[in-house]
Design a protein around this motif. Structure first.
Motif, PDB file in Angstrom:
ATOM      1  N   SER A  56     -74.786 -42.219  22.842  1.00 18.84           N
ATOM      2  CA  SER A  56     -73.382 -42.428  22.490  1.00 18.84           C
ATOM      3  C   SER A  56     -72.531 -42.163  23.730  1.00 18.84           C
ATOM      4  O   SER A  56     -73.003 -41.605  24.727  1.00 18.84           O
ATOM      5  N   THR A  57     -71.274 -42.521  23.663  1.00 19.77           N
ATOM      6  CA  THR A  57     -70.356 -42.267  24.775  1.00 19.77           C
ATOM      7  C   THR A  57     -70.336 -40.791  25.143  1.00 19.77           C
ATOM      8  O   THR A  57     -70.383 -40.433  26.323  1.00 19.77           O
TER       9      THR A  57
ATOM     10  N   ASN B 207     -76.286 -44.356  19.491  1.00 18.53           N
ATOM     11  CA  ASN B 207     -75.833 -45.663  19.023  1.00 18.53           C
ATOM     12  C   ASN B 207     -76.926 -46.298  18.168  1.00 18.53           C
ATOM     13  O   ASN B 207     -78.096 -45.914  18.276  1.00 18.53           O
TER      14      ASN B 207
END
Length: 163
Positions: free
Chosen positions: A86-87, A80
């Motif tokens: 990140s997810t 991110n």
């Protein structure tokens, strides 16, 4: 030697490279982005997978000069903007989708390409999509679970046992 310029992880970057320099070597040695791993140099293992203009590519099978001017995303570009995972990266951590970590960058890059095409893949679709990536440690179970979890699916209800 020639100067090769491309946009890597959103930044314009350049380095000198011979005409025979592989993209994987250019990224690692020319640009210092060592997250892209080289496992086989024959495009069999998938550890070197990056995105070139949005498509997953095994960087050990592409010459750096052939992607000059392209937009390249490496594992370093997957976090991110604030530097947090990140997810998808967080799902790999949360669901133990890695052990030694050598294949992980390529797995994440391949999985991200799948999720960009198919936001809610089935277990079979994930397994099929990751066939070009070899992991010698995990047995793939938790990698598949991580990808499915990153897509927002309840991994306890789709044929993969929850932890």
């Amino acid at each position: 030697m020639a100067k090769v310029t491309m946009t890597v992880n959103g930044r314009t970057m350049s380095a000198e490279a011979e005409g025979r320099t592989l993209l994987s070597d250019f990224l690692r040695q020319g640009l210092g982005l060592t997250g892209t791993h080289v496992g086989c140099d024959t495009s069999q293992c998938g550890a070197c997978t990056v995105h070139v203009d949005g498509l997953a590519v095994k960087s050990c099978s592409v010459l750096a000069q052939d992607v000059a001017g392209a937009a390249v995303t490496t594992i370093e570009g997957m976090a991110n903007p604030d530097g947090s995972l990140s997810t998808l990266q967080q799902a790999f951590q949360d669901h133990h989708g890695l052990q030694c970590g050598f294949c992980t960058p390529g797995m994440v890059m391949s999985a991200a390409a799948l999720l960009a095409e198919n936001a809610a893949p089935t277990e079979a679709e994930v397994r099929h999509h990751l066939e070009g990536n070899i992991c010698r440690c995990t047995g793939y179970h938790n990698i598949v679970k991580a990808v499915l979890a990153a897509s927002g699916q309840d991994v306890g209800k789709i044929g993969i046992a929850a932890e």
